[in-house]
Structure formats: C-alpha cells, structure tokens
Design a protein around this motif. Structure first.
Motif, PDB file in Angstrom:
ATOM      1  N   GLN A 216       0.829  -1.197   0.000  1.00  0.00           N
ATOM      2  CA  GLN A 216       0.000   0.000   0.000  1.00  0.00           C
ATOM      3  C   GLN A 216       0.871   1.257   0.000  1.00  0.00           C
ATOM      4  O   GLN A 216       2.021   1.232   0.468  1.00  0.00           O
ATOM      5  N   PRO A 217       0.347   2.348  -0.495  1.00  0.00           N
ATOM      6  CA  PRO A 217       1.094   3.619  -0.415  1.00  0.00           C
ATOM      7  C   PRO A 217       1.502   3.916   1.021  1.00  0.00           C
ATOM      8  O   PRO A 217       0.716   3.723   1.957  1.00  0.00           O
TER       9      PRO A 217
ATOM     10  N   SER B 259      -0.094   0.130  -4.484  1.00  0.00           N
ATOM     11  CA  SER B 259      -1.498   0.403  -4.774  1.00  0.00           C
ATOM     12  C   SER B 259      -2.344   0.137  -3.545  1.00  0.00           C
ATOM     13  O   SER B 259      -2.040  -0.758  -2.744  1.00  0.00           O
ATOM     14  N   SER B 260      -3.418   0.911  -3.420  1.00  0.00           N
ATOM     15  CA  SER B 260      -4.365   0.659  -2.332  1.00  0.00           C
ATOM     16  C   SER B 260      -5.492  -0.242  -2.801  1.00  0.00           C
ATOM     17  O   SER B 260      -6.384  -0.572  -2.027  1.00  0.00           O
TER      18      SER B 260
ATOM     19  N   LYS C  91       5.287   5.144  -3.024  1.00  0.00           N
ATOM     20  CA  LYS C  91       4.237   5.880  -3.713  1.00  0.00           C
ATOM     21  C   LYS C  91       3.781   5.075  -4.931  1.00  0.00           C
ATOM     22  O   LYS C  91       4.542   4.261  -5.463  1.00  0.00           O
ATOM     23  N   PRO C  92       2.575   5.305  -5.406  1.00  0.00           N
ATOM     24  CA  PRO C  92       2.123   4.595  -6.617  1.00  0.00           C
ATOM     25  C   PRO C  92       3.069   4.765  -7.797  1.00  0.00           C
ATOM     26  O   PRO C  92       3.235   3.829  -8.600  1.00  0.00           O
TER      27      PRO C  92
END
Length: 132
Positions: free
Chosen positions: A13-14, A131-132, A87-88
């Motif tokens: 996840q971010p 990614s979330s 970060k993405p």
C-alpha cells in the motif's frame, strides 16, 4: 556463470515499505558497483540508486532521495534496496545490475551511474506494485 537474482518485490500500500535483495553468484560484488534500476510500462529504464565498489559511496535519483537506502553485504555477496514511504509512481519492475570497476578508477562522474549502458550484468527483475 554470472547470475544476479532479485527478490523482495510485491504488492504494498502507499506509504508502505519493501526491501529488495540482489544476490550475486559467479562474481564477487566487492569489485563491482551495483545499481538498481526500474522500468514502468511504457517508460524507459531509469536509475534508482547505486553503491560503489569501495568506500560505499551511494547515489540516488532525486525522486527517491530520503525514502530509499542502498546497502551492501559483501560477506553475503548481496546488495539491498530498502524502500520506505512508497508511492504509486514507484510501481515498476526493479532490476539490479553490476558495473565492473577497475582499481584506481575514479567514482562515477555526475549522473553517469544512472546510465544503464555501462553495466555488465543484469538480473531478471522483480515486480513492485504500490497500490491501495
């Protein structure tokens, strides 16, 4: 036969963290500068970080400074990339590469460490997805 094998990629996840490893066989890493590169779909391969063969001089792309840390363990013939605050836009396939350094050769000049053309050996890559 020279092999570089990356591991440690995955889905995160971010804001999360991952640690990538680059394990070498067939060469001794203390004679090589080791670079980490990444390539996202539709984009060119870009230099992320590099650690020198001696004195452990480190180099980072501006986009990862303060978030990523490169380190080497010569006893294990392995280089690591600790990635924090992901970060993405960090999503990519990450590759490690080895650059043979001849004794007495000066360190990289400017951003030359990030030119993939100078590297002698490459791993197969490991996917990092943020990614979330």
């Amino acid at each position: 036969q020279v092999q570089l094998v990356e591991s440690g990629g995955g889905l995160v996840q971010p804001g999360g963290s991952l640690r990538l490893s680059c394990a070498a066989s067939g060469i001794t890493l203390d004679r090589y500068a080791i670079g980490w590169f990444r390539q996202a779909p539709g984009k060119e391969r870009e230099g992320v970080s590099c650690i020198s063969s001696s004195n452990d001089i480190t180099y980072y792309a501006d986009s990862v400074k303060g978030r990523f840390t490169i380190a080497r363990d010569n006893a294990k013939n392995t280089v690591y990339l600790q990635m924090n605050s992901l970060k993405p836009e960090d999503t990519a396939v990450y590759y490690c590469a080895a650059y043979l350094v001849f004794p007495g050769t000066p360190p990289f000049d400017g951003s030359s460490w990030s030119n993939p053309l100078g590297y002698d050996y490459w791993g197969q890559g490991t996917q990092v997805t943020v990614s979330s």
